[in-house]
Design a protein around this motif. Structure first.
Motif, PDB file in Angstrom:
ATOM      1  N   VAL A 176     -16.137 -24.860   4.982  1.00  0.00           N
ATOM      2  CA  VAL A 176     -15.557 -24.783   6.331  1.00  0.00           C
ATOM      3  C   VAL A 176     -14.572 -25.923   6.554  1.00  0.00           C
ATOM      4  O   VAL A 176     -13.477 -25.732   7.095  1.00  0.00           O
ATOM      5  CB  VAL A 176     -16.662 -24.802   7.402  1.00  0.00           C
ATOM      6  N   LEU A 177     -14.952 -27.138   6.137  1.00  0.00           N
ATOM      7  CA  LEU A 177     -14.083 -28.297   6.331  1.00  0.00           C
ATOM      8  C   LEU A 177     -12.756 -28.109   5.595  1.00  0.00           C
ATOM      9  O   LEU A 177     -11.691 -28.438   6.128  1.00  0.00           O
ATOM     10  CB  LEU A 177     -14.781 -29.565   5.848  1.00  0.00           C
ATOM     11  N   LYS A 178     -12.818 -27.584   4.376  1.00  0.00           N
ATOM     12  CA  LYS A 178     -11.583 -27.329   3.631  1.00  0.00           C
ATOM     13  C   LYS A 178     -10.693 -26.346   4.382  1.00  0.00           C
ATOM     14  O   LYS A 178      -9.478 -26.546   4.515  1.00  0.00           O
ATOM     15  CB  LYS A 178     -11.921 -26.786   2.248  1.00  0.00           C
ATOM     16  N   THR A 179     -11.285 -25.278   4.914  1.00  0.00           N
ATOM     17  CA  THR A 179     -10.520 -24.289   5.672  1.00  0.00           C
ATOM     18  C   THR A 179      -9.955 -24.895   6.945  1.00  0.00           C
ATOM     19  O   THR A 179      -8.804 -24.632   7.318  1.00  0.00           O
ATOM     20  CB  THR A 179     -11.415 -23.084   6.018  1.00  0.00           C
ATOM     21  N   VAL A 180     -10.755 -25.713   7.621  1.00  0.00           N
ATOM     22  CA  VAL A 180     -10.292 -26.369   8.854  1.00  0.00           C
ATOM     23  C   VAL A 180      -9.058 -27.208   8.574  1.00  0.00           C
ATOM     24  O   VAL A 180      -8.058 -27.145   9.303  1.00  0.00           O
ATOM     25  CB  VAL A 180     -11.419 -27.240   9.460  1.00  0.00           C
ATOM     26  N   ARG A 181      -9.100 -28.005   7.523  1.00  0.00           N
ATOM     27  CA  ARG A 181      -7.957 -28.871   7.208  1.00  0.00           C
ATOM     28  C   ARG A 181      -6.711 -28.055   6.898  1.00  0.00           C
ATOM     29  O   ARG A 181      -5.613 -28.394   7.339  1.00  0.00           O
ATOM     30  CB  ARG A 181      -8.318 -29.781   6.036  1.00  0.00           C
ATOM     31  N   GLU A 182      -6.867 -26.968   6.150  1.00  0.00           N
ATOM     32  CA  GLU A 182      -5.713 -26.122   5.814  1.00  0.00           C
ATOM     33  C   GLU A 182      -5.129 -25.471   7.065  1.00  0.00           C
ATOM     34  O   GLU A 182      -3.910 -25.474   7.279  1.00  0.00           O
ATOM     35  CB  GLU A 182      -6.142 -25.040   4.806  1.00  0.00           C
ATOM     36  N   VAL A 183      -6.003 -24.902   7.889  1.00  0.00           N
ATOM     37  CA  VAL A 183      -5.540 -24.179   9.076  1.00  0.00           C
ATOM     38  C   VAL A 183      -4.918 -25.137  10.086  1.00  0.00           C
ATOM     39  O   VAL A 183      -3.893 -24.827  10.698  1.00  0.00           O
ATOM     40  CB  VAL A 183      -6.699 -23.388   9.705  1.00  0.00           C
ATOM     41  N   VAL A 184      -5.528 -26.316  10.276  1.00  0.00           N
ATOM     42  CA  VAL A 184      -4.987 -27.288  11.229  1.00  0.00           C
ATOM     43  C   VAL A 184      -3.585 -27.724  10.808  1.00  0.00           C
ATOM     44  O   VAL A 184      -2.686 -27.876  11.644  1.00  0.00           O
ATOM     45  CB  VAL A 184      -5.928 -28.499  11.379  1.00  0.00           C
ATOM     46  N   ARG A 185      -3.388 -27.916   9.509  1.00  0.00           N
ATOM     47  CA  ARG A 185      -2.040 -28.264   9.033  1.00  0.00           C
ATOM     48  C   ARG A 185      -1.043 -27.170   9.397  1.00  0.00           C
ATOM     49  O   ARG A 185       0.076 -27.452   9.828  1.00  0.00           O
ATOM     50  CB  ARG A 185      -2.054 -28.500   7.519  1.00  0.00           C
ATOM     51  N   GLU A 186      -1.442 -25.908   9.233  1.00  0.00           N
ATOM     52  CA  GLU A 186      -0.561 -24.790   9.579  1.00  0.00           C
ATOM     53  C   GLU A 186      -0.251 -24.774  11.072  1.00  0.00           C
ATOM     54  O   GLU A 186       0.907 -24.635  11.481  1.00  0.00           O
ATOM     55  CB  GLU A 186      -1.220 -23.461   9.181  1.00  0.00           C
ATOM     56  N   VAL A 187      -1.281 -24.901  11.883  1.00  0.00           N
ATOM     57  CA  VAL A 187      -1.114 -24.842  13.342  1.00  0.00           C
ATOM     58  C   VAL A 187      -0.258 -26.002  13.835  1.00  0.00           C
ATOM     59  O   VAL A 187       0.599 -25.832  14.711  1.00  0.00           O
ATOM     60  CB  VAL A 187      -2.492 -24.841  14.032  1.00  0.00           C
ATOM     61  N   ASN A 188      -0.449 -27.192  13.274  1.00  0.00           N
ATOM     62  CA  ASN A 188       0.286 -28.364  13.745  1.00  0.00           C
ATOM     63  C   ASN A 188       1.767 -28.317  13.377  1.00  0.00           C
ATOM     64  O   ASN A 188       2.557 -29.124  13.881  1.00  0.00           O
ATOM     65  CB  ASN A 188      -0.351 -29.639  13.205  1.00  0.00           C
ATOM     66  N   ARG A 189       2.148 -27.417  12.496  1.00  0.00           N
ATOM     67  CA  ARG A 189       3.574 -27.237  12.197  1.00  0.00           C
ATOM     68  C   ARG A 189       4.249 -26.295  13.190  1.00  0.00           C
ATOM     69  O   ARG A 189       5.470 -26.193  13.217  1.00  0.00           O
ATOM     70  CB  ARG A 189       3.745 -26.673  10.783  1.00  0.00           C
ATOM     71  N   MET A 190       3.466 -25.602  13.985  1.00  0.00           N
ATOM     72  CA  MET A 190       4.001 -24.608  14.919  1.00  0.00           C
ATOM     73  C   MET A 190       4.515 -25.272  16.191  1.00  0.00           C
ATOM     74  O   MET A 190       3.926 -26.249  16.667  1.00  0.00           O
ATOM     75  CB  MET A 190       2.914 -23.594  15.289  1.00  0.00           C
ATOM     76  N   PRO A 191       5.596 -24.757  16.798  1.00  0.00           N
ATOM     77  CA  PRO A 191       6.015 -25.236  18.126  1.00  0.00           C
ATOM     78  C   PRO A 191       4.913 -24.958  19.144  1.00  0.00           C
ATOM     79  O   PRO A 191       4.157 -23.979  19.022  1.00  0.00           O
ATOM     80  CB  PRO A 191       7.269 -24.403  18.422  1.00  0.00           C
ATOM     81  N   GLU A 192       4.821 -25.808  20.142  1.00  0.00           N
ATOM     82  CA  GLU A 192       3.743 -25.690  21.120  1.00  0.00           C
ATOM     83  C   GLU A 192       3.762 -24.344  21.836  1.00  0.00           C
ATOM     84  O   GLU A 192       2.710 -23.741  22.093  1.00  0.00           O
ATOM     85  CB  GLU A 192       3.843 -26.835  22.138  1.00  0.00           C
ATOM     86  N   GLU A 193       4.965 -23.844  22.145  1.00  0.00           N
ATOM     87  CA  GLU A 193       5.059 -22.551  22.831  1.00  0.00           C
ATOM     88  C   GLU A 193       4.519 -21.420  21.963  1.00  0.00           C
ATOM     89  O   GLU A 193       3.896 -20.480  22.452  1.00  0.00           O
ATOM     90  CB  GLU A 193       6.515 -22.271  23.235  1.00  0.00           C
ATOM     91  N   GLU A 194       4.758 -21.510  20.669  1.00  0.00           N
ATOM     92  CA  GLU A 194       4.246 -20.491  19.754  1.00  0.00           C
ATOM     93  C   GLU A 194       2.720 -20.537  19.677  1.00  0.00           C
ATOM     94  O   GLU A 194       2.056 -19.499  19.581  1.00  0.00           O
ATOM     95  CB  GLU A 194       4.861 -20.690  18.367  1.00  0.00           C
ATOM     96  N   ILE A 195       2.163 -21.743  19.737  1.00  0.00           N
ATOM     97  CA  ILE A 195       0.706 -21.904  19.744  1.00  0.00           C
ATOM     98  C   ILE A 195       0.111 -21.224  20.966  1.00  0.00           C
ATOM     99  O   ILE A 195      -0.861 -20.456  20.871  1.00  0.00           O
ATOM    100  CB  ILE A 195       0.329 -23.402  19.717  1.00  0.00           C
ATOM    101  N   LYS A 196       0.702 -21.488  22.122  1.00  0.00           N
ATOM    102  CA  LYS A 196       0.194 -20.894  23.361  1.00  0.00           C
ATOM    103  C   LYS A 196       0.341 -19.382  23.348  1.00  0.00           C
ATOM    104  O   LYS A 196      -0.540 -18.654  23.824  1.00  0.00           O
ATOM    105  CB  LYS A 196       0.936 -21.498  24.564  1.00  0.00           C
ATOM    106  N   ARG A 197       1.466 -18.915  22.801  1.00  0.00           N
ATOM    107  CA  ARG A 197       1.709 -17.468  22.756  1.00  0.00           C
ATOM    108  C   ARG A 197       0.663 -16.776  21.871  1.00  0.00           C
ATOM    109  O   ARG A 197       0.104 -15.745  22.251  1.00  0.00           O
ATOM    110  CB  ARG A 197       3.121 -17.186  22.250  1.00  0.00           C
ATOM    111  N   GLU A 198       0.397 -17.334  20.702  1.00  0.00           N
ATOM    112  CA  GLU A 198      -0.595 -16.729  19.814  1.00  0.00           C
ATOM    113  C   GLU A 198      -1.983 -16.762  20.439  1.00  0.00           C
ATOM    114  O   GLU A 198      -2.755 -15.803  20.314  1.00  0.00           O
ATOM    115  CB  GLU A 198      -0.608 -17.443  18.459  1.00  0.00           C
ATOM    116  N   LEU A 199      -2.299 -17.861  21.126  1.00  0.00           N
ATOM    117  CA  LEU A 199      -3.600 -17.961  21.771  1.00  0.00           C
ATOM    118  C   LEU A 199      -3.748 -16.913  22.858  1.00  0.00           C
ATOM    119  O   LEU A 199      -4.813 -16.297  23.013  1.00  0.00           O
ATOM    120  CB  LEU A 199      -3.794 -19.368  22.344  1.00  0.00           C
ATOM    121  N   GLU A 200      -2.676 -16.684  23.622  1.00  0.00           N
ATOM    122  CA  GLU A 200      -2.708 -15.658  24.657  1.00  0.00           C
ATOM    123  C   GLU A 200      -2.892 -14.275  24.049  1.00  0.00           C
ATOM    124  O   GLU A 200      -3.587 -13.409  24.600  1.00  0.00           O
ATOM    125  CB  GLU A 200      -1.428 -15.706  25.500  1.00  0.00           C
ATOM    126  N   GLU A 201      -2.252 -14.042  22.907  1.00  0.00           N
ATOM    127  CA  GLU A 201      -2.407 -12.755  22.223  1.00  0.00           C
ATOM    128  C   GLU A 201      -3.843 -12.521  21.779  1.00  0.00           C
ATOM    129  O   GLU A 201      -4.297 -11.378  21.654  1.00  0.00           O
ATOM    130  CB  GLU A 201      -1.467 -12.695  21.014  1.00  0.00           C
TER     131      GLU A 201
END
Length: 571
Positions: A48-73
């Motif tokens: 799980v920790l390995k997956t968390v680190r990989e996914v967090v790196r992906e998410v942190n590269r995203m613009p904030e508006e894109e993060i909010k948009r995906e979360l709303e979806e």
């Protein structure tokens, strides 16, 4: 749970965390929440920790508006995330209008981030219950008093936005403590102990009473009066509160309520020789000030047990005690005695040295008090130990200062770029703020005999090679023709930004030498970065925050025609 299902779950948590904290998820926070809410995944923690680190790196590269948009979806934050924002849990037995709380610091120095938690929690509950917040300066240990701290504490609380309704200083209440001590001796809830301290400790640790415990009240009161008259020296006599001599916690057994301190008090001088301990004075004041709820860390549970004996012996009602988990503040100096030693030795420049975690240091750096308050309230009143997240504080602060911070260029350890083939002056118009109509700032490249000069940031210059094309932001494209020792030579290439994009040109900030002011930035480790800022920064007032483009936010400490001194805030 299959691999794809796990990854989708982690992404949901990472998106929620990033949305709450300015577009940057914290992998530790994400992991902790998943482990807490999905116990079935604990045997797979490493995966799980390995997956968390990989996914967090992906998410942190995203613009904030894109993060909010995906979360709303995905349907928006889950219900438990929404509940997290509702605020603090209710106080036990609290009724609106009848709540009295206290914030009680020791005046050994100004407040730090640890003090801020207690101050904010008490203030927030006082507001929510339309109650009263008492500021009580606990200064009954003459050896731990800094005379300047009294005012500094008040100033720090005002800056933090804490509303104080009543103020007390314990060193002004010594006669009152004497009176309560006499009553306690009369009720035979305490006694004067003249045992050798080492012998008493031996008896205490063995769960046995010392001989002094059997004295009658008349003898105790006589010895008490002798203590007040100076018949004993420091260490020769103390007043002890009666407890079970075999109490499970040895620290609680027959604890000291009064002792002799021969050192002068910075505020009262040599007027008093006998001083109450913290536990005695706190118990008395909590009663006399009608404190209904005491909010304190779990590390005070032993103190709570001590203080309850005073309430029991004197027939007083005890307040409601609420113990919360320990707050760990990593990478920060909190000890006021350690900071004081550092100041005295010259290691630190003062209480606002950027290397310490006092509120004064955070204020100097440009951290908003509202950001501190929000971060503390997020931790809340829980009995679980927590770690103060600097990342979350900075994310909140960034949201607050970004809209009001003008942008400027700053080049560190500058390298001069000589640009040949510039036929006329190049005027660069740059916005003071990229998202708000705040006006513009202008920089001009003035050529002399076809050669213009620009100062580049040392780090940018290190990455340039002959044949590279770079773009001076909002100005021109330049082809690097020669790299020298501490200098660069280039040639005018083109104007269009699209051409720079086609050439895959590095976009860099720059400052014309004739439109530059000396600038120093104090970093969090106390080091200083030197270079030149564009002259337009002189329009700013000292105390304002600005962003040095492509680098970080700073708070301007000194602004003059002779130069600028700033303090690093955060990226």
């Amino acid at each position: 749970m299959e691999e794809k299902e796990l990854r989708d779950l982690v992404r949901r948590y990472a998106l929620e965390n990033a949305a709450r904290y300015g577009g940057k998820a914290n992998p530790n926070a994400v992991m902790k929440k998943i482990m807490k809410e999905h116990e079935e995944l604990r045997p797979r923690a490493k995966e799980v920790l390995k997956t968390v680190r990989e996914v967090v790196r992906e998410v942190n590269r995203m613009p904030e508006e894109e993060i909010k948009r995906e979360l709303e979806e995905l349907g928006g934050p889950r219900e438990d995330e929404a509940r997290d924002k509702e605020g603090l849990k209710p106080l036990p037995g609290a009724e609106p209008g009848n709540v009295r709380l206290r914030f009680a610091p020791n005046p050994s120095g100004p407040l730090h981030i640890g003090h801020a938690r207690a101050a904010v929690l008490n203030d927030e509950y006082a507001r929510r219950y339309d109650g009263t917040l008492v500021l009580r300066i606990e200064d009954t240990d003459p050896r731990r008093v800094d005379p300047e701290a009294y005012d500094m504490i008040e100033e720090d609380l005002e800056w933090l936005g804490v509303n104080v309704d009543e103020r007390y200083v314990q060193s002004n209440r010594i006669e009152l403590y004497y009176m309560i001590c006499e009553e306690l001796l009369e009720r035979e809830g305490a006694y004067v102990c003249t045992c050798d301290p080492d012998e008493f400790r031996r008896l205490r640790d063995a769960g046995q009473a010392c001989p002094c415990r059997s004295r009658d009240k008349e003898e105790n009161i006589e010895l008490w009066e002798e203590m007040l008259d100076g018949a004993f020296s420091e260490g020769e006599a103390v007043v002890r509160v009666k407890t079970e001599v075999d109490h499970p916690d040895p620290a609680v057994r027959e604890w000291v309520a009064f002792r002799i301190v021969e050192e002068e008090h910075p505020m009262t001088g040599s007027r008093y020789l006998v001083w109450p301990t913290m536990n005695f004075a706190v118990a008395v004041d909590d009663h006399l000030m009608n404190i209904t709820h005491v909010l304190r860390g779990k590390d005070h549970e032993s103190n709570t047990r001590r203080q309850e004996y005073v309430f029991e012996h004197l027939g007083w009602d005890t307040p409601e005690y609420v113990h919360y988990g320990i707050l760990k503040v990593e990478g920060a100096v909190l000890s006021t005695s350690e900071i004081r030693r550092g100041i005295d030795s010259g290691e630190y420049t003062g209480w606002d040295d950027v290397r310490v975690a006092t509120l004064r240091a955070l204020r100097r750096r440009g951290i908003k008090p509202e950001a501190i308050r929000e971060t503390i309230l997020e931790i809340g009143l829980t009995d679980v130990d927590a770690t103060f997240s600097w990342e979350h504080l900075y994310a909140r602060n960034r949201k607050m200062i970004d809209p009001e911070s003008h942008r400027y260029f700053f080049v560190r350890d500058p390298i001069e770029l000589r640009i040949e083939g510039v036929k006329e002056s190049i005027l660069a118009r740059l916005p003071l703020h990229p998202d708000r109509d705040e006006g513009e700032r202008i920089l001009i490249l003035h050529p002399e005999n076809g050669v213009a000069r620009a100062l580049l940031d040392g780090e940018d210059a290190e990455d340039l090679w002959e044949g590279d094309v770079v773009r001076l932001m909002n100005a021109i494209n330049v082809e690097i023709e020669e790299v020298g020792d501490g200098w660069l030579r280039g040639r005018y290439h083109s104007d269009d930004y699209r051409t720079a994009k086609e050439e895959d040109a590095q976009i860099i900030h720059w400052v014309p030498p004739d439109q530059a002011v000396r600038c120093e930035v104090v970093r969090p480790d106390g080091s200083v970065e030197s270079g030149y800022a564009e002259i337009n920064v002189e329009r700013e007032q000292a105390g304002s925050t600005v962003q040095f483009e492509r680098l970080y936010f700073v708070r301007l400490e000194e602004v003059s025609s002779g130069g600028v001194r700033a303090v690093y805030t955060h990226d």
